[in-house]
Scaffold this active site. Structure first.
Site, PDB file in Angstrom:
ATOM      1  N   CYS A  14       6.082  -4.591  15.679  1.00 15.42           N
ATOM      2  CA  CYS A  14       6.045  -3.614  16.695  1.00 15.42           C
ATOM      3  C   CYS A  14       4.428  -3.965  17.055  1.00 15.42           C
ATOM      4  O   CYS A  14       3.600  -4.261  16.221  1.00 15.42           O
ATOM      5  CB  CYS A  14       6.005  -2.362  16.303  1.00 15.42           C
ATOM      6  N   GLU A  33       0.541  -1.237   0.070  1.00 16.72           N
ATOM      7  CA  GLU A  33      -0.086  -0.002  -0.108  1.00 16.72           C
ATOM      8  C   GLU A  33       0.672   1.265  -0.083  1.00 16.72           C
ATOM      9  O   GLU A  33       1.785   1.262   0.649  1.00 16.72           O
ATOM     10  CB  GLU A  33      -0.983  -0.270   1.124  1.00 16.72           C
ATOM     11  N   SER A  58      11.762   6.082  14.997  1.00 18.69           N
ATOM     12  CA  SER A  58      10.404   5.787  15.814  1.00 18.69           C
ATOM     13  C   SER A  58      10.804   5.522  16.959  1.00 18.69           C
ATOM     14  O   SER A  58      11.438   4.324  17.403  1.00 18.69           O
ATOM     15  CB  SER A  58       9.616   4.406  15.094  1.00 18.69           C
ATOM     16  N   LEU A  59      10.536   6.415  17.900  1.00 20.82           N
ATOM     17  CA  LEU A  59      10.978   6.160  19.276  1.00 20.82           C
ATOM     18  C   LEU A  59       9.826   5.577  20.094  1.00 20.82           C
ATOM     19  O   LEU A  59      10.120   4.689  20.851  1.00 20.82           O
ATOM     20  CB  LEU A  59      11.543   7.552  19.822  1.00 20.82           C
ATOM     21  N   HIS A  60       9.064   6.362  20.298  1.00 20.43           N
ATOM     22  CA  HIS A  60       7.698   5.982  21.085  1.00 20.43           C
ATOM     23  C   HIS A  60       7.743   5.822  22.353  1.00 20.43           C
ATOM     24  O   HIS A  60       6.701   5.631  23.134  1.00 20.43           O
ATOM     25  CB  HIS A  60       7.125   4.839  20.385  1.00 20.43           C
ATOM     26  N   CYS A 103       1.354  -1.968  15.586  1.00 24.94           N
ATOM     27  CA  CYS A 103       1.220  -1.710  14.136  1.00 24.94           C
ATOM     28  C   CYS A 103       0.432  -2.882  13.379  1.00 24.94           C
ATOM     29  O   CYS A 103       1.172  -3.760  13.541  1.00 24.94           O
ATOM     30  CB  CYS A 103       2.835  -1.453  13.709  1.00 24.94           C
ATOM     31  N   CYS A 107      -1.152   6.111   9.616  1.00 22.36           N
ATOM     32  CA  CYS A 107      -0.108   5.417   9.948  1.00 22.36           C
ATOM     33  C   CYS A 107      -0.673   4.240  10.483  1.00 22.36           C
ATOM     34  O   CYS A 107      -1.528   4.237  11.707  1.00 22.36           O
ATOM     35  CB  CYS A 107       0.601   6.218  11.084  1.00 22.36           C
ATOM     36  N   ASN A 163      -3.393   5.358  16.048  1.00 28.67           N
ATOM     37  CA  ASN A 163      -4.735   5.198  15.289  1.00 28.67           C
ATOM     38  C   ASN A 163      -5.000   3.747  15.532  1.00 28.67           C
ATOM     39  O   ASN A 163      -4.205   2.636  15.384  1.00 28.67           O
ATOM     40  CB  ASN A 163      -4.184   5.359  13.648  1.00 28.67           C
ATOM     41  N   GLY A 186       6.861  -1.662   5.989  1.00 27.91           N
ATOM     42  CA  GLY A 186       8.118  -2.267   5.973  1.00 27.91           C
ATOM     43  C   GLY A 186       9.257  -1.470   6.721  1.00 27.91           C
ATOM     44  O   GLY A 186       8.809  -0.169   7.015  1.00 27.91           O
ATOM     45  N   GLU A 187      10.345  -2.107   7.172  1.00 22.68           N
ATOM     46  CA  GLU A 187      11.473  -1.379   7.827  1.00 22.68           C
ATOM     47  C   GLU A 187      12.342  -0.995   6.755  1.00 22.68           C
ATOM     48  O   GLU A 187      13.253  -1.785   6.302  1.00 22.68           O
ATOM     49  CB  GLU A 187      12.019  -2.129   8.822  1.00 22.68           C
ATOM     50  N   CYS A 204       3.778   8.307   0.639  1.00 26.88           N
ATOM     51  CA  CYS A 204       4.271   7.527   1.705  1.00 26.88           C
ATOM     52  C   CYS A 204       4.305   6.032   1.191  1.00 26.88           C
ATOM     53  O   CYS A 204       3.443   5.356   0.913  1.00 26.88           O
ATOM     54  CB  CYS A 204       3.042   7.286   2.984  1.00 26.88           C
ATOM     55  N   CYS A 244       6.664  -6.768   7.196  1.00 25.27           N
ATOM     56  CA  CYS A 244       7.626  -6.261   7.979  1.00 25.27           C
ATOM     57  C   CYS A 244       8.021  -7.389   9.211  1.00 25.27           C
ATOM     58  O   CYS A 244       7.055  -7.699   9.880  1.00 25.27           O
ATOM     59  CB  CYS A 244       7.092  -4.970   8.809  1.00 25.27           C
ATOM     60  N   SER A 281      12.105   6.656   7.674  1.00 22.13           N
ATOM     61  CA  SER A 281      11.670   6.581   8.907  1.00 22.13           C
ATOM     62  C   SER A 281      12.318   5.191   9.586  1.00 22.13           C
ATOM     63  O   SER A 281      11.945   4.152   8.655  1.00 22.13           O
ATOM     64  CB  SER A 281      10.155   6.648   8.988  1.00 22.13           C
TER      65      SER A 281
END
Ligand code: SAH
Ligand code: SF4
Length: 355
Positions: A119, A95, A222-224, A122, A341, A298, A168-169, A108, A115, A200
């Site tokens: 996470c 996507e 991506s810290l979070h 996600c 996201c 989200n 994906g990473e 994007c 991935c 990212s």
């Protein structure tokens, strides 16, 4: 030759194509001309390349793969965000989302099918990794969407920016993402400026240490979470590469003058939205070289986390700004079509696309 084994013309960077041509006895300067045809004149058919020799055109037609990914489904959100399902040669899909904001239209892009990082917040992470994308499939998302917009919408919508924030990473697929980025930035290619491309990453420490060997685009981490226990709960990668190791590697990123690293922080209700999280972030980050982008979590079907209230989002942002760290909130876009996201996940099973 079987189509699968032919190299894709869209997977070559400019120096890569120059070497390829030279090794086969063709002039090096033809690489620039080919890039012009593909990326600037939007002319994918070698037969129409007037300044290319017959012999080279025959070579390209016979020995190289010229297929591009295709838009197999498209959805338009009420806020103008467009979501595309892009189909590859082997019928895998990814996507890609086009997000309008002021004078920009940001694409994007995905770097992998699925991935491997897993996470827990996600939607893509629940798929596991199916495969890496080739450079032609990453650049191809931009090409396919650009062609679609040109045909269906006209010149009013043209892509201006790229973020590697789809499936994906990107650093897990380092070499292919690097080549795709070189094509995005190549003046004879898609010609985007470095400031308009953002990569990212979830924090793959060994690859972050290799960023000196990557075009100098914007970097988002991506810290979070500002505490290891919370981060590990969100991102299993934190077990191998915890905050100490992550920030050790971040210090080595060659930053161009005046450029800051963006830290993405998904704000989750009653989880990482407390005073001690604000304090942790302010302790952890170098305020001159950082900015924080809060992403309100989200929801997606089946997620175990919840969205924070608007009041908490505001409080969290203001506290960080007051503490001296430039902080913004990413407005949620496209959530009515599951394009926000973390909501990207192949819809293939829902749609019978290949029948
Ligand atoms: N794999 C890379 C890039 C793709 S994810 C990375 O993790 O950085 C792009 C961004 O979307 C990341 O910051 C990611 O953490 C965020 N994201 C993923 N799931 C989300 C969700 N459910 N709500 C809000 N943001 C999410
Ligand atoms: Fe992969 Fe990024 Fe999703 Fe984590 S947030 S599972 S790294 S796509």
């Amino acid at each position: 030759m079987d189509i699968q084994t032919k190299p894709s013309l869209y997977s070559f960077s400019m120096p890569g194509l120059q070497d390829y041509l030279q090794e086969r006895g063709f002039p090096k300067f033809s690489a620039k001309q080919i890039f012009n045809w593909l990326y600037q004149n939007w002319e994918p058919n070698p037969e129409n390349w007037t300044n290319i020799s017959k012999k080279l055109k025959v070579h390209i037609a016979e020995e190289m793969d010229l297929t591009l990914p295709k838009v197999v489904w498209h959805g338009l959100s009420k806020d103008g965000t467009r979501k595309f399902l892009i189909g590859m040669k082997d019928q895998q899909t990814v996507e890609t989302v086009a997000i309008p904001a002021r004078d920009r239209l940001t694409l994007c892009v995905s770097s992998q099918v699925g991935c491997a990082i897993g996470c827990t917040f996600c939607h893509t992470g629940t798929m596991g990794l199916k495969r890496h994308l080739e450079p032609s499939e990453i650049v191809g998302q931009f090409m396919a969407v650009s062609h679609f917009l040109k045909k269906e919408v006209g010149d009013s919508e043209r892509l201006t920016n790229i973020v590697y924030m789809g499936q994906g990473e990107p650093l897990h697929n380092f070499d292919n993402v690097k080549t795709a980025t070189e094509i995005f930035l190549e003046p004879n290619g898609l010609g985007l400026s470095q400031r308009k491309v953002t990569l990212s990453t979830s924090g793959l420490v060994p690859q972050i240490k290799k960023l000196w060997d990557f075009p100098p685009v914007n970097i988002a981490i991506s810290l979070h979470a500002a505490h290891n226990d919370i981060r590990t709960e969100l991102m299993p990668i934190n077990k191998a590469f915890d905050l100490e190791r992550l920030f050790g590697a971040i210090k080595e990123i060659p930053l161009k003058a005046h450029r800051r690293i963006t830290y993405e922080y998904i704000l989750i209700r009653d989880f990482n939205d407390r005073q001690e999280d604000v304090d942790g972030l302010l302790n952890l980050l170098d305020k001159k070289e950082s900015k924080i982008n809060i992403i309100p979590f989200n929801d997606y079907p089946g997620s175990r986390f919840k969205k924070p209230s608007d009041k908490t989002i505001k409080w969290f942002m203001n506290s960080l700004n007051e503490g001296g760290c430039v902080t913004t909130v990413r407005t949620t876009k496209g959530d009515d079509i599951l394009a926000a996201c973390g909501q990207l996940k192949s819809m293939e099973d829902k749609l019978n696309l290949w029948e």
